[in-house]
Design a protein around this motif. Structure first.
Motif, PDB file in Angstrom:
ATOM      1  N   PRO A 171      33.993 -91.962  64.707  1.00 10.34           N
ATOM      2  CA  PRO A 171      33.213 -90.628  63.646  1.00 10.34           C
ATOM      3  C   PRO A 171      33.120 -91.291  62.907  1.00 10.34           C
ATOM      4  O   PRO A 171      34.069 -91.577  61.758  1.00 10.34           O
ATOM      5  N   GLY A 172      32.226 -91.079  62.187  1.00  9.06           N
ATOM      6  CA  GLY A 172      31.533 -91.358  60.748  1.00  9.06           C
ATOM      7  C   GLY A 172      31.052 -92.685  60.798  1.00  9.06           C
ATOM      8  O   GLY A 172      30.802 -93.209  59.613  1.00  9.06           O
ATOM      9  N   GLY A 173      31.175 -93.356  61.810  1.00 10.11           N
ATOM     10  CA  GLY A 173      29.916 -95.176  62.055  1.00 10.11           C
ATOM     11  C   GLY A 173      31.703 -95.665  61.325  1.00 10.11           C
ATOM     12  O   GLY A 173      30.710 -97.211  60.944  1.00 10.11           O
ATOM     13  N   THR A 174      32.324 -96.226  61.877  1.00  7.10           N
ATOM     14  CA  THR A 174      33.024 -97.151  61.531  1.00  7.10           C
ATOM     15  C   THR A 174      33.815 -97.732  62.338  1.00  7.10           C
ATOM     16  O   THR A 174      33.980 -97.085  63.690  1.00  7.10           O
ATOM     17  N   VAL A 175      34.419 -99.419  62.435  1.00  5.99           N
ATOM     18  CA  VAL A 175      35.042 -99.333  63.601  1.00  5.99           C
ATOM     19  C   VAL A 175      36.685 -98.964  63.513  1.00  5.99           C
ATOM     20  O   VAL A 175      36.918 -98.924  62.941  1.00  5.99           O
ATOM     21  N   ALA A 176      36.569 -98.095  64.839  1.00  2.00           N
ATOM     22  CA  ALA A 176      38.114 -97.605  65.302  1.00  2.00           C
ATOM     23  C   ALA A 176      38.980 -98.436  65.002  1.00  2.00           C
ATOM     24  O   ALA A 176      39.035-100.393  64.871  1.00  2.00           O
ATOM     25  N   GLY A 177      40.413 -98.080  64.342  1.00  4.18           N
ATOM     26  CA  GLY A 177      40.956 -98.805  64.224  1.00  4.18           C
ATOM     27  C   GLY A 177      41.955 -99.141  65.108  1.00  4.18           C
ATOM     28  O   GLY A 177      42.161-100.555  65.188  1.00  4.18           O
ATOM     29  N   PRO A 178      41.993 -99.185  66.742  1.00  5.20           N
ATOM     30  CA  PRO A 178      42.440 -98.960  68.010  1.00  5.20           C
ATOM     31  C   PRO A 178      41.407-100.757  68.324  1.00  5.20           C
ATOM     32  O   PRO A 178      42.079-101.230  68.971  1.00  5.20           O
ATOM     33  N   ALA A 179      40.673-100.756  67.709  1.00  4.40           N
ATOM     34  CA  ALA A 179      39.467-102.388  67.927  1.00  4.40           C
ATOM     35  C   ALA A 179      39.980-103.388  67.699  1.00  4.40           C
ATOM     36  O   ALA A 179      40.340-104.123  67.833  1.00  4.40           O
ATOM     37  N   MET A 180      40.399-102.692  66.288  1.00  2.90           N
ATOM     38  CA  MET A 180      40.936-103.871  64.814  1.00  2.90           C
ATOM     39  C   MET A 180      42.107-104.265  65.434  1.00  2.90           C
ATOM     40  O   MET A 180      42.018-105.749  65.735  1.00  2.90           O
ATOM     41  N   MET A 181      42.660-103.702  66.141  1.00  2.00           N
ATOM     42  CA  MET A 181      44.478-103.522  66.607  1.00  2.00           C
ATOM     43  C   MET A 181      44.316-104.605  67.843  1.00  2.00           C
ATOM     44  O   MET A 181      44.845-105.889  68.098  1.00  2.00           O
TER      45      MET A 181
ATOM     46  N   ASN B 126      47.594-102.822  58.562  1.00  2.00           N
ATOM     47  CA  ASN B 126      46.737-102.295  56.780  1.00  2.00           C
ATOM     48  C   ASN B 126      45.299-102.456  57.228  1.00  2.00           C
ATOM     49  O   ASN B 126      44.227-103.468  57.197  1.00  2.00           O
ATOM     50  N   PHE B 127      44.513-101.963  57.125  1.00  4.43           N
ATOM     51  CA  PHE B 127      43.392-101.165  57.022  1.00  4.43           C
ATOM     52  C   PHE B 127      41.875-101.316  55.492  1.00  4.43           C
ATOM     53  O   PHE B 127      43.265-100.573  55.065  1.00  4.43           O
ATOM     54  N   LEU B 128      41.985-102.500  55.604  1.00  4.86           N
ATOM     55  CA  LEU B 128      41.470-102.641  54.004  1.00  4.86           C
ATOM     56  C   LEU B 128      40.551-101.752  53.241  1.00  4.86           C
ATOM     57  O   LEU B 128      39.949-101.571  52.653  1.00  4.86           O
ATOM     58  N   ARG B 129      38.931-101.977  54.429  1.00  2.00           N
ATOM     59  CA  ARG B 129      37.846-101.494  53.909  1.00  2.00           C
ATOM     60  C   ARG B 129      37.035-100.830  54.779  1.00  2.00           C
ATOM     61  O   ARG B 129      37.442-101.719  56.071  1.00  2.00           O
ATOM     62  N   LYS B 130      35.666-100.210  54.832  1.00  4.54           N
ATOM     63  CA  LYS B 130      35.165-100.215  55.659  1.00  4.54           C
ATOM     64  C   LYS B 130      34.034-100.934  56.615  1.00  4.54           C
ATOM     65  O   LYS B 130      33.645-101.582  55.510  1.00  4.54           O
ATOM     66  N   PRO B 131      34.636-101.379  57.702  1.00  3.92           N
ATOM     67  CA  PRO B 131      33.618-102.681  58.280  1.00  3.92           C
ATOM     68  C   PRO B 131      32.395-102.431  58.488  1.00  3.92           C
ATOM     69  O   PRO B 131      32.025-101.116  58.094  1.00  3.92           O
TER      70      PRO B 131
END
Length: 138
Positions: A46-56, A85-90
């Motif tokens: 929600p919010g239109g960003t890539v989910a953390g688990p996808a990046m992990m 560490n999530f640094l900025r919104k993809p």
């Protein structure tokens, strides 16, 4: 590098087919790898960003590829620690790419780092450090 790009692709397809959900191996070198994940609705939160688990997941599989490229096809090399560490919104609906590099490989463990980039942004969107446990040779 003791494993070729083609050998690693075949190994991942046979031994870790679910890994394809986390991205596609694009490049492999001596202790480094690059992967790409084509982001779609499944990867968004929600919010239109890539989910953390996808990046992990992308970071983890990318470093797994970098490690195996260096030590050989060791199926039981497993993640023992992952810090991200999530640094900025993809950018939503834009591919994300992982650049993974091994920092140290010992007899029982390997440590590396991964930078995750989003197409359309110049700076990384995440940075991970990951440790793998390497099984003893028999």
């Amino acid at each position: 590098m003791i494993v070729t790009f083609e050998e690693l692709q075949a190994f991942l397809a046979e031994q870790f087919p679910q890994g394809a959900r986390y991205g596609t191996l694009e490049k492999l070198g001596d202790g480094w790898a690059e992967m790409k994940l084509d982001v779609d609705d499944e990867h968004l939160r929600p919010g239109g960003t890539v989910a953390g688990p996808a990046m992990m997941g992308l970071a983890d599989v990318a470093l797994y590829a970098a490690l195996l490229g260096k030590i050989g096809l060791v199926p039981l090399a497993v993640t023992s620690n992952l810090n991200i560490n999530f640094l900025r919104k993809p950018v939503a609906h834009s591919p994300i790419r992982a650049r993974a590099k091994m920092l140290r490989i010992g007899r029982a463990s390997g440590v590396g780092e991964v930078f995750v980039y989003s197409d359309g942004l110049g700076e990384p969107v995440a940075h991970a450090t990951i440790t793998y446990s390497i099984p003893a040779k028999r």
